[in-house]
Design an enzyme around this catalytic site. Structure first.
Site, PDB file in Angstrom:
ATOM      1  N   CYS A  62      31.575  41.386  32.797  1.00 45.52           N
ATOM      2  CA  CYS A  62      32.505  40.740  33.719  1.00 45.52           C
ATOM      3  C   CYS A  62      33.833  40.359  33.087  1.00 45.52           C
ATOM      4  O   CYS A  62      34.814  40.186  33.786  1.00 45.52           O
ATOM      5  CB  CYS A  62      31.861  39.496  34.327  1.00 45.52           C
ATOM      6  SG  CYS A  62      31.633  38.142  33.154  1.00 45.52           S
ATOM      7  N   CYS A  67      28.587  36.263  33.067  1.00 47.51           N
ATOM      8  CA  CYS A  67      27.331  37.026  33.169  1.00 47.51           C
ATOM      9  C   CYS A  67      26.501  36.993  31.894  1.00 47.51           C
ATOM     10  O   CYS A  67      25.305  37.285  31.933  1.00 47.51           O
ATOM     11  CB  CYS A  67      27.613  38.474  33.571  1.00 47.51           C
ATOM     12  SG  CYS A  67      28.247  39.504  32.231  1.00 47.51           S
ATOM     13  N   VAL A 290      41.752  26.421  22.732  1.00 48.23           N
ATOM     14  CA  VAL A 290      40.590  25.982  21.944  1.00 48.23           C
ATOM     15  C   VAL A 290      39.428  26.922  22.283  1.00 48.23           C
ATOM     16  O   VAL A 290      39.094  27.837  21.545  1.00 48.23           O
ATOM     17  CB  VAL A 290      40.243  24.503  22.209  1.00 48.23           C
ATOM     18  CG1 VAL A 290      39.055  24.072  21.339  1.00 48.23           C
ATOM     19  CG2 VAL A 290      41.439  23.621  21.920  1.00 48.23           C
ATOM     20  N   ASN A 292      39.400  28.912  24.945  1.00 47.88           N
ATOM     21  CA  ASN A 292      39.959  30.090  25.634  1.00 47.88           C
ATOM     22  C   ASN A 292      39.223  30.402  26.935  1.00 47.88           C
ATOM     23  O   ASN A 292      39.359  31.484  27.483  1.00 47.88           O
ATOM     24  CB  ASN A 292      39.931  31.320  24.715  1.00 47.88           C
ATOM     25  CG  ASN A 292      40.878  32.410  25.189  1.00 47.88           C
ATOM     26  OD1 ASN A 292      42.001  32.122  25.599  1.00 47.88           O
ATOM     27  ND2 ASN A 292      40.431  33.645  25.158  1.00 47.88           N
ATOM     28  N   THR A 293      38.453  29.465  27.453  1.00 45.59           N
ATOM     29  CA  THR A 293      37.691  29.763  28.672  1.00 45.59           C
ATOM     30  C   THR A 293      38.558  29.611  29.912  1.00 45.59           C
ATOM     31  O   THR A 293      38.156  30.003  30.994  1.00 45.59           O
ATOM     32  CB  THR A 293      36.444  28.863  28.798  1.00 45.59           C
ATOM     33  OG1 THR A 293      36.868  27.507  28.940  1.00 45.59           O
ATOM     34  CG2 THR A 293      35.546  28.998  27.595  1.00 45.59           C
ATOM     35  N   VAL A 295      42.408  29.820  29.391  1.00 47.83           N
ATOM     36  CA  VAL A 295      43.569  30.662  29.066  1.00 47.83           C
ATOM     37  C   VAL A 295      43.158  32.144  29.089  1.00 47.83           C
ATOM     38  O   VAL A 295      43.887  32.996  29.588  1.00 47.83           O
ATOM     39  CB  VAL A 295      44.148  30.267  27.685  1.00 47.83           C
ATOM     40  CG1 VAL A 295      45.297  31.187  27.312  1.00 47.83           C
ATOM     41  CG2 VAL A 295      44.614  28.818  27.711  1.00 47.83           C
ATOM     42  N   GLU A 834      25.369  55.438  44.583  1.00 46.91           N
ATOM     43  CA  GLU A 834      24.857  56.616  45.287  1.00 46.91           C
ATOM     44  C   GLU A 834      26.014  57.486  45.773  1.00 46.91           C
ATOM     45  O   GLU A 834      26.038  58.684  45.529  1.00 46.91           O
ATOM     46  CB  GLU A 834      23.975  56.189  46.460  1.00 46.91           C
ATOM     47  CG  GLU A 834      23.412  57.375  47.226  1.00 46.91           C
ATOM     48  CD  GLU A 834      22.413  56.978  48.299  1.00 46.91           C
ATOM     49  OE1 GLU A 834      21.905  55.837  48.256  1.00 46.91           O
ATOM     50  OE2 GLU A 834      22.144  57.794  49.188  1.00 46.91           O
ATOM     51  N   ARG A 912      18.691  53.568  59.996  1.00 49.67           N
ATOM     52  CA  ARG A 912      17.554  52.864  59.395  1.00 49.67           C
ATOM     53  C   ARG A 912      17.427  51.449  59.969  1.00 49.67           C
ATOM     54  O   ARG A 912      16.318  50.947  60.158  1.00 49.67           O
ATOM     55  CB  ARG A 912      17.658  52.834  57.872  1.00 49.67           C
ATOM     56  CG  ARG A 912      16.418  52.280  57.189  1.00 49.67           C
ATOM     57  CD  ARG A 912      16.404  52.566  55.703  1.00 49.67           C
ATOM     58  NE  ARG A 912      15.927  53.908  55.393  1.00 49.67           N
ATOM     59  CZ  ARG A 912      14.653  54.239  55.186  1.00 49.67           C
ATOM     60  NH1 ARG A 912      13.710  53.314  55.276  1.00 49.67           N
ATOM     61  NH2 ARG A 912      14.306  55.466  54.907  1.00 49.67           N
ATOM     62  N   GLU A1293      12.572  49.582  47.573  1.00 51.73           N
ATOM     63  CA  GLU A1293      13.282  48.821  48.601  1.00 51.73           C
ATOM     64  C   GLU A1293      12.423  47.828  49.390  1.00 51.73           C
ATOM     65  O   GLU A1293      12.900  46.751  49.742  1.00 51.73           O
ATOM     66  CB  GLU A1293      13.942  49.801  49.584  1.00 51.73           C
ATOM     67  CG  GLU A1293      15.042  50.617  48.937  1.00 51.73           C
ATOM     68  CD  GLU A1293      15.529  51.720  49.852  1.00 51.73           C
ATOM     69  OE1 GLU A1293      16.675  51.642  50.291  1.00 51.73           O
ATOM     70  OE2 GLU A1293      14.760  52.652  50.120  1.00 51.73           O
TER      71      GLU A1293
HETATM   72  C1  LIG Z   1      32.442  31.030  33.258  1.00 48.52           C
HETATM   73  C2  LIG Z   1      33.182  29.740  33.349  1.00 48.52           C
HETATM   74  C3  LIG Z   1      32.585  28.660  33.933  1.00 48.52           C
HETATM   75  C4  LIG Z   1      33.260  27.468  34.065  1.00 48.52           C
HETATM   76  N1  LIG Z   1      32.627  26.434  34.666  1.00 48.52           N
HETATM   77  C5  LIG Z   1      33.263  25.270  34.811  1.00 48.52           C
HETATM   78  C6  LIG Z   1      32.613  24.187  35.452  1.00 48.52           C
HETATM   79  O1  LIG Z   1      31.456  24.270  35.838  1.00 48.52           O
HETATM   80  N2  LIG Z   1      33.314  23.046  35.622  1.00 48.52           N
HETATM   81  C7  LIG Z   1      34.593  22.920  35.201  1.00 48.52           C
HETATM   82  O2  LIG Z   1      35.167  21.861  35.370  1.00 48.52           O
HETATM   83  N3  LIG Z   1      35.233  23.919  34.555  1.00 48.52           N
HETATM   84  C8  LIG Z   1      34.601  25.087  34.366  1.00 48.52           C
HETATM   85  N4  LIG Z   1      35.239  26.124  33.738  1.00 48.52           N
HETATM   86  C9  LIG Z   1      36.621  25.961  33.257  1.00 48.52           C
HETATM   87  C10 LIG Z   1      36.776  25.757  31.725  1.00 48.52           C
HETATM   88  O3  LIG Z   1      35.657  26.184  31.041  1.00 48.52           O
HETATM   89  C11 LIG Z   1      36.955  24.343  31.351  1.00 48.52           C
HETATM   90  O4  LIG Z   1      38.082  23.842  31.974  1.00 48.52           O
HETATM   91  C12 LIG Z   1      37.030  24.128  29.833  1.00 48.52           C
HETATM   92  O5  LIG Z   1      36.773  22.812  29.535  1.00 48.52           O
HETATM   93  C13 LIG Z   1      38.344  24.561  29.233  1.00 48.52           C
HETATM   94  O6  LIG Z   1      38.278  24.334  27.830  1.00 48.52           O
HETATM   95  P1  LIG Z   1      38.808  25.367  26.765  1.00 48.52           P
HETATM   96  O7  LIG Z   1      38.743  24.729  25.457  1.00 48.52           O
HETATM   97  O8  LIG Z   1      38.114  26.639  26.859  1.00 48.52           O
HETATM   98  O9  LIG Z   1      40.300  25.545  27.266  1.00 48.52           O
HETATM   99  P2  LIG Z   1      41.401  26.575  26.840  1.00 48.52           P
HETATM  100  O10 LIG Z   1      41.322  27.777  27.719  1.00 48.52           O
HETATM  101  O11 LIG Z   1      41.392  26.820  25.402  1.00 48.52           O
HETATM  102  O12 LIG Z   1      42.680  25.718  27.249  1.00 48.52           O
HETATM  103  C14 LIG Z   1      42.815  25.239  28.565  1.00 48.52           C
HETATM  104  C15 LIG Z   1      44.125  24.480  28.736  1.00 48.52           C
HETATM  105  O13 LIG Z   1      44.108  23.260  28.053  1.00 48.52           O
HETATM  106  C16 LIG Z   1      45.251  23.118  27.220  1.00 48.52           C
HETATM  107  N5  LIG Z   1      44.858  22.326  26.064  1.00 48.52           N
HETATM  108  C17 LIG Z   1      43.736  22.467  25.327  1.00 48.52           C
HETATM  109  N6  LIG Z   1      43.671  21.503  24.391  1.00 48.52           N
HETATM  110  C18 LIG Z   1      44.793  20.753  24.523  1.00 48.52           C
HETATM  111  C19 LIG Z   1      45.303  19.623  23.856  1.00 48.52           C
HETATM  112  N7  LIG Z   1      44.657  19.070  22.858  1.00 48.52           N
HETATM  113  N8  LIG Z   1      46.480  19.125  24.280  1.00 48.52           N
HETATM  114  C20 LIG Z   1      47.171  19.689  25.296  1.00 48.52           C
HETATM  115  N9  LIG Z   1      46.721  20.762  25.968  1.00 48.52           N
HETATM  116  C21 LIG Z   1      45.553  21.284  25.582  1.00 48.52           C
HETATM  117  C22 LIG Z   1      45.630  24.541  26.932  1.00 48.52           C
HETATM  118  O14 LIG Z   1      46.965  24.688  26.578  1.00 48.52           O
HETATM  119  C23 LIG Z   1      45.322  25.221  28.226  1.00 48.52           C
HETATM  120  O15 LIG Z   1      46.351  25.091  29.142  1.00 48.52           O
HETATM  121  C24 LIG Z   1      34.577  27.349  33.577  1.00 48.52           C
HETATM  122  C25 LIG Z   1      35.184  28.441  32.967  1.00 48.52           C
HETATM  123  C26 LIG Z   1      34.504  29.623  32.846  1.00 48.52           C
HETATM  124  C27 LIG Z   1      35.170  30.785  32.186  1.00 48.52           C
HETATM  125  S1  FES Z   2      31.041  40.099  29.902  1.00 49.46           S
HETATM  126 FE1  FES Z   2      30.256  38.714  31.364  1.00 49.46          FE
HETATM  127  S2  FES Z   2      30.223  36.886  30.227  1.00 49.46           S
HETATM  128 FE2  FES Z   2      31.249  38.231  28.948  1.00 49.46          FE
END
Ligand SMILES: Cc1cc2nc3c(=O)[nH]c(=O)nc-3n(C[C@H](O)[C@H](O)[C@H](O)COP(=O)(O)OP(=O)(O)OC[C@H]3O[C@@H](n4cnc5c(N)ncnc54)[C@H](O)[C@@H]3O)c2cc1C
Ligand code: FES
Ligand code: FES
Length: 1361
Positions: A62, A67, A290, A292-293, A295, A834, A912, A1293
């Site tokens: 994905c 996933c 941090v 990257n989830t 960004v 298919e 069907r 099926e």
């Molecule tokens: C599959 C998936 C599921 C998710 N599920 C949820 C969920 O259930 N609930 C939910 O609320 N969110 C969810 N999220 C969103 C995300 O995971 C969260 O918001 C997470 O906490 C982001 O943290 P990160 O470190 O990955 O952020 P990053 O992507 O690294 O950064 C996010 C943002 O924060 C800024 N930032 C980070 N640290 C600082 C700092 N110290 N000072 C200033 N700015 C900063 C960055 O510049 C950026 O803009 C999900 C995301 C994914 C991909």
């Molecule tokens: S490929 Fe789906 S979580 Fe990474």
């Protein structure tokens, strides 16, 4: 910061150009040191592993963390703690540059088939937990990471570890079952603990049974599906060690600032806070990353570019945790996993009154993403993303958390209140500031706090509405002193219900306050009926319902603490309970092979899927795992953004000037015919001047790498002239009379007479949503031109090798004989590959032909979901005549399916549906009619069940209506109407060998239906806000392709002189175990061990003119063809066996060879006595029927609309199973896919035909937590089928529809809830039964306060298509 698109970035790049040499990135993969001199900040770990290191075991499902297919283990040394941290992470989101001084372990690193399998790999394979295998490496690595941290985990730990993993095939049960053997609870007893449940028998003590009954139930189990005694023991001391070199490198890391440069992005990793603040001053627009989830998603899916990235993950001040008098302070880079661990420890240590907020945060974290995300996502990232549906921000806001912000100029502390988020995804931070840390406060005596999250799926899902609530009472009273109610999902930012809170100040916690609060919230928490996200009525109702839960919870706590307040009514208490998962248990029952069957005869035995081991080690090769050809190029599709428009211009100048781009391909480049389609050629390979859906393929960009092709495709500029009408929904199509022809009808009896004879007549309607296939492996093609005579070889993930061959040949303008299609295996198909797989293959082939170079394309998940269509949505109107007894005597039903913009297979699918309009019921007078709606959506197509699940669901809807209107138990009405032996279907086929009644009776028995019904009634009497429901539903599924000519198959068998056999047949392997079954068939027929027989792939140059692997008929058809080929060979060998009866197989083969006997044979089979004529309603459409019955029990939360699957019993007739393990796998997997279809999966389209749900983030398939807590699957005994190979029956099926038992159990529970509000009788309840639909149907005092807006007065965000 301003988000840059590609066009803007070139200038900005100059910003980053000065004085910037790049550092070397040093990390380890599977114990091997990697030094990367050109680490690209835009590259993910997954791409690096697959493309640079050739480690293709880790899969791409994905690219958005949803996933788990890409899961690997990341290990980091923490010098200050002197320990190594092991984390499961998503390779698709982990930036390569974040891995400096880390160790990565992939599935290849822990075991191999040739060497030794790791127990984690072995157990998933042997417990039949790997079907198509595409999810398997990710699941293996999640489990492996768990075991590295907890060698003897609890079952709950396993469930937590898998929150971020999806599987579309298995239904999860076998995976959990296999891994249960690692747990404390179920460490294998070696069979000694039978009475108490032993994994070796797969039997467990089932609730509702006496000990004696349990023993009997276990004793009917003839043999286990696998024997855990064979499992390798887990020896944690044998695991690969953390590289010692890395430990010393890590110790020196602290002072090192790093920089990595890519084509467009500069990555800076400061080592100290000062460095970070300095860089933030220098680059105020730089993006911090941090986890990257967030960004990562923005860059991949929103086409945003951040030229400078600052990575503060290792700065000590951002990682510290401090316990203060006020609460606990967390550095902004602390991961959510760490946050959870620290808070959990605090709740154990501190008095509970102090930890109310902590408990609420923990509750939110329980349902926050999956573990892979929580392991890397930071608390600061969640806050700073400023998402309106953040799960933590409402809690932090209601709790009044304090945030420390810092810049070079100094530091300030702010309270997180409503001013903190001034707008959508904005905070009050200045560009130079960073978030340093967050203080989460203790609660005080007299303060109560709770948090709630409501999402479509419980596990790993984003919120619909999320909330934090805090109340403080004046000392020694129940008078509100302070109240804070915050909500996410109700506006562009997290918001506080300020007016409501102030209105309630000074009031007693009681009914009057509740009423005030609800009417005030209904006024304050409004949403425009067109609000983004839709579900407006539901979201508004939730704000009240969640408050009501809080109200009751606080009331209960106050009463428990002796406050002067009435306790919560006993029947209301369940509204205060937080959801807790019960670990699932299961039983599988099947018939053993007869006594005396030879050991080497594997037919009927639960033989493991032949590729399971390779799938578990990552060695199984899928299409995109084929190593890159030298000179290979990558293709990316260019698709329409309009649903109905004329293309005015296409400008490729920017795209063609971009790095790596080789060419663009459009309709004019097609050397052959641009007309395509699986049955009628009513589609184009590439749009020719006009587009008829969003996602219509217009062209493609071909470049040297995937990243270059994808970036350039986004830069192709297309202008459109929009056309009218735009027909999106079935209702639109009815209004515009937009239908494909013909309109099909099946009728029998005399309808008028039937209605005249009926005591009652009722009319009703129902809509059933479509479904995305969500095969874990998206569509992929590698096309390799051969350079002579127009020859081309294509490696394709397709169920239809022949159809791909003929359509590619047609597009290339060459005879089919020049095109070879090869299919090794698919990562799932389910009908989605298919016919729709050809829309990619033809484009890739055209590009390869144009460039005379190999071209590859694996669609990204969002592209795949956009362009390939899915299951047809259906709308049904019915009129049913019935007697007082419940006997149905007349039925008129009209089906409308949303076919999309081309015919594809829609007619056969509608046929069907009509063939299944009466499901399992005998109705004397009946007429069904089916209209195919021609709309401006991507063409819908085959999906497991092929119209049957739609036809039958609507049948069960009128059946339920009949029962409800008569006030009779639905099961009684169903049983009364059920077919009996010798009756005739509406299409004149006589039912013989019917096993429906046996399945029904056994299902009632296995499920203890009567006790269960009594239990449900008692439960519902005692509970106002949670209700249980029960339902038993039969299915009768016709087996055969309804297109007569497809009921044929071929096979080819070669015997080599060493006695080994190479087998090929017309079917493809997509996880269902077809190749395994075919080897079983060949093994029995030839009388040789299965290990001597091998299947490499399916290809059009070995077996020609194959039918698609579909209609559940592949084992029947190909099995018979394989049998035929083997018989021919056996016949040729017979003289040598007779001559040398004591000889062995190899000797007979050799004698035959030297005697110049042909040791290659092809086999063929066509199903006899088939063919149906719609005009005359004569003939036999089906070879036979598969029957099954399921009983399900559910519990719904009437306030939120959530439900849990408590129990399911399935009894299904698969004849004499060829392989009970594979068949049970199909039953459980099909059932869970049906659970998704009927209760969870929702495709959301805008009124303009734009698909919102383009990935696992928004489109939810069932996850591990959705399987019934108690699941029994029973293959009907003694039911041989004389119409298929070795008396077996089709299984792919038929089980899917049995999930309708869950849907109708939910409807049963909703009926009970409605009764509380004085509502009775039939009511419309559409599919899927989502929380929104359940909540809206459970009408009560809260729903009344949030009435829906008048339809037609607004444009909804999403429409029901
Ligand atoms: C599959 C998936 C599921 C998710 N599920 C949820 C969920 O259930 N609930 C939910 O609320 N969110 C969810 N999220 C969103 C995300 O995971 C969260 O918001 C997470 O906490 C982001 O943290 P990160 O470190 O990955 O952020 P990053 O992507 O690294 O950064 C996010 C943002 O924060 C800024 N930032 C980070 N640290 C600082 C700092 N110290 N000072 C200033 N700015 C900063 C960055 O510049 C950026 O803009 C999900 C995301 C994914 C991909
Ligand atoms: S490929 Fe789906 S979580 Fe990474
Ligand atoms: S086996 Fe899990 S997705 Fe196919």
């Amino acid at each position: 910061m301003s988000d840059l698109t590609y066009g803007e970035q070139t200038n900005r790049n100059k910003l980053t150009d000065h004085n910037m040499s790049a550092d070397e990135l040093v990390f380890f993969v599977n114990g091997k040191k990697i030094t990367e001199k050109h680490a690209d900040p835009e590259m993910t770990l997954l791409t690096y592993l697959r493309r640079k290191l050739g480690l293709t075991g880790t899969k791409l499902g994905c690219a958005e963390g949803g996933c788990g297919a890409c899961t690997v283990m990341l290990s980091k040394y923490q010098p200050h703690l002197r320990r190594v941290l092991h984390l499961s992470v998503n390779g698709c989101l982990a930036p390569l540059c974040s891995l400096h001084h880390c160790a990565v372990t992939t599935v290849e690193g822990i075991g191999s088939v040739a060497g030794k399998l790791h127990p984690v790999q072995e157990r998933i394979a042997k417990s039949h937990g790997s079907q198509c295998g595409f999810c398997t490496p990710g699941i293996v690595m999640s489990m492996y990471a768990l075991l590295r941290n907890h060698p003897t985990p609890r079952m709950a730990d396993i469930e937590e570890a898998f929150q971020g993993n999806l599987c579309r095939c298995t239904g999860y049960r076998p995976i959990l079952e296999g891994y249960k053997t690692f747990t404390k609870e179920r460490k294998c007893c070696g069979g000694k603990g039978k009475d108490n449940g032993c994994c070796m028998t797969n039997g467990v003590k089932t609730k509702g049974y006496t000990d004696e009954e349990n023993v009997n139930r276990t004793s009917v189990l003839p043999a286990p599906l696998y024997d855990p005694a064979d499992f390798l023991p887990l020896d944690p001391t044998q695991e690969i060690i953390f590289p010692p070199e890395l430990m010393s490198l890590c110790k020196d890391q602290s002072s090192q600032q790093l920089r990595f440069r890519g084509e467009r992005v500069l990555w800076l990793q400061p080592a100290s806070l000062d460095q970070l603040l300095e860089l933030k001053t220098q680059y105020p627009n730089a993006k911090m990353v941090v986890g990257n989830t967030e960004v990562g998603i923005e860059m991949k899916f929103k086409n945003l570019l951040y030229p400078v990235i600052l990575a503060p993950a290792y700065i000590p001040e951002l990682n510290t945790i401090q316990h203060t008098d006020e609460g606990i302070v967390f550095g902004a880079s602390c991961s959510l996993t760490l946050l959870g661990d620290v808070l959990k420890a605090a709740t154990v240590k501190l008095p509970s009154y102090q930890t109310e907020v902590f408990t609420a945060v923990l509750e939110q974290l329980r349902w926050f993403a999956g573990l892979q995300i929580r392991n890397v996502a930071a608390i600061g990232g969640n806050i700073m993303t400023a998402s309106p549906i953040s799960d933590l921000n409402p809690v932090f806001m209601a709790a009044g958390c304090k945030l420390t912000l810092m810049s070079k100029g100094g530091e300030r502390v702010v309270v997180m209140d409503r001013k903190f988020f001034p707008g959508y995804r904005r905070t009050i931070l200045t560009p130079e500031e960073v978030l340093l840390c967050v203080l989460i406060p203790y609660t005080k005596k007299g303060q109560y706090f709770a948090a709630y999250k409501q999402s479509p799926r419980r596990e790993d899902d984003i919120s619909i509405v999320t909330s934090g609530m805090s109340v403080t009472f004046a000392e020694g009273s129940t008078v509100v002193k302070h109240l804070a109610l915050s909500y996410g999902g109700m506006a562009a930012t997290t918001v506080m219900a300020k007016n409501t809170a102030s209105r309630l100040l000074g009031k007693q916690w009681g009914e009057e306050l509740l009423q005030d609060a609800c009417s005030s919230l209904a006024e304050e928490m409004t949403l425009h009926p067109s609000a983004p996200g839709g579900m407006v009525t539901y979201r508004r109702t939730l704000t009240l319902s969640l408050f009501y839960k809080f109200y009751l919870t606080v009331q209960q706590k106050l009463a428990n603490e002796g406050a002067y307040i009435e306790g919560v009514r006993a029947d209301y208490v369940s509204a205060t309970e937080m959801y807790h998962q019960t670990s699932p248990s299961s039983v599988q029952i099947f018939q053993a092979v007869p006594d005396g069957q030879k050991e080497e005869d594997v037919v009927g035995r639960p033989m493991m899927h032949l590729s399971a081991m390779k799938q578990a080690t990552g060695e199984a090769v899928y299409c995109d795992d084929i190593p890159l050809y030298e000179n290979e190029l990558y293709l990316c599709l260019v698709t329409s953004t309009k649903a109905h428009a004329r293309i005015q211009s296409i400008d490729t100048s920017e795209a063609e000037s971009m790095p790596g781009v080789v060419t663009c391909v459009f309709a004019k480049d097609i050397p052959g015919s641009n007309k395509t389609g699986p049955i009628v050629y009513d589609e184009t390979v590439l749009a020719d001047g006009k587009v008829t859906c969003v996602g219509h393929i217009i062209g493609a960009v071909v470049a040297d790498t995937q990243a270059h092709a994808q970036r350039a495709a986004k830069a192709v500029r297309i202008t459109y002239q929009e056309l009218q009408p735009v027909i999106i929904t079935i209702q639109d199509a009815i209004t515009h009379q937009s239908f494909f022809q013909p309109v099909r009808t099946i009728q029998s009896g005399d309808l008028d007479q039937g209605f005249t004879q009926a005591d009652h007549i009722l009319e009703g309607e129902m809509h059933m949503g479509g479904q995305e296939h969500f095969y874990l492996e998206t569509n992929v093609t590698v096309a390799v031109p051969k350079g002579e005579d127009g020859e081309m070889e294509l490696f394709v993930s397709t169920q239809s090798a022949t159809k791909t061959q003929s359509l590619v040949a047609k597009a290339l303008g060459v005879p089919a004989s020049r095109v070879v299609i090869r299919v090794k295996r698919m990562g799932g198909g389910f009908g989605g590959k298919e016919s729709r797989s050809t829309i990619l293959s033809t484009v890739v082939a055209v590009a390869a032909q144009k460039l005379k170079r190999p071209v590859r394309c694996m669609l990204d998940r969002d592209e795949d979901m956009l362009v390939t269509g899915g299951r047809h949505p259906f709308y049904g109107r019915y009129k049913v005549g019935f007697m007082k007894s419940g006997k149905v005597v007349a039925l008129e039903v009209t089906y409308y399916s949303n076919a999309g913009n081309s015919m594809d297979l829609s007619l056969s699918i509608m046929e069907r549906a009509l063939f299944h309009m009466e499901n399992s019921y005998s109705i004397a007078n009946i007429r069904g009619r089916g209209y195919l709606c021609k709309t401006h959506l991507p063409s819908n197509t085959a999906f497991r069940g092929f119209g049957g699940p739609q036809g039958m669901l609507i049948a069960e809807s009128w059946m339920t209506d009949v029962a409800l209107s008569l006030g009779l138990p639905a099961e009684q009405v169903r049983r009364l109407n059920m077919y009996i032996q010798g009756e005739r279907t509406p299409y004149s086929q006589i039912l013989d060998h019917i096993t429906l009644d046996r399945c029904w009776d056994q299902c009632l028995e296995v499920s203890s239906f009567n006790q269960r019904r009594a239990g449900v009634e008692t439960y519902n009497r005692d509970h106002r806000w949670t209700k249980r429901g029960l339902s038993v539903v039969p299915t009768k599924f016709g087996i055969s392709f309804t297109a007569l000519f497809l009921n044929q198959a071929g096979a080819l068998a070669h015997i080599y002189t060493d006695g080994s056999v190479l087998l090929t047949h017309g079917g493809t392997e997509m996880g269902q175990g077809l190749h395994t079954k075919m080897v079983q068939v060949a093994s029995r027929t030839l009388g040789i061990p299965s290990c001597k027989i091998h299947i490499t792939e399916t290809s059009t140059n070995t077996v020609p003119n194959t039918s698609p692997t579909a209609a559940s008929a592949s084992s029947d058809l190909n099995g018979a063809a394989v049998h035929n080929a083997c018989e021919i060979l056996l016949h040729r060998l017979e003289p040598y066996k007779t001559k040398n009866p004591k000889g062995c197989w190899e000797e007979w083969v050799n004698s035959a060879y030297f005697d110049r006997v042909n040791l290659s044979a092809n086999g063929f089979y066509k199903t006899p006595d088939l063919g149906y004529d719609f005009e005359t309603n004569t003939g036999r459409p089906f070879n036979y029927f598969s029957y099954g019955v399921a009983c399900s029990e559910v519990e719904i939360d009437c306030l939120t609309g959530s439900h849990k699957n408590i129990h399911t019993s399935i009894v299904i007739d698969v004849g004499n199973s060829l392989n009970p393990a594979l068949d049970i796998g199909q039953v459980e997997g099909g059932f869970m896919q049906g659970v998704g279809l009927y209760t969870l999966e929702e495709l959301k389209y805008s009124p303009e035909g734009y698909l919102f749900t383009r990935g696992p983030g928004m489109y939810k398939i069932p996850s591990f937590g959705d399987i019934p807590t108690d699941l029994t699957v029973s293959l009907l005994r003694d039911a041989p089928n004389d119409k298929a190979i070795f008396s077996s029956k089709a299984v792919g099926e038929p089980p899917l529809f049995l999930a309708a038992s869950v849907f109708f159990a939910i409807k049963d529970a909703v009926t009970a809830a409605r009764k509380e509000s004085g509502l009775s009788g039939p009511f419309r309840f559409d599919s899927p039964a989502t929380p929104e639909r359940i909540r809206n149907a459970c009408e009560d005092r809260f729903t009344k306060l949030c009435p829906p807006a008048e339809p037609g007065t607004f444009t909804p965000w999403a429409v029901v298509v």
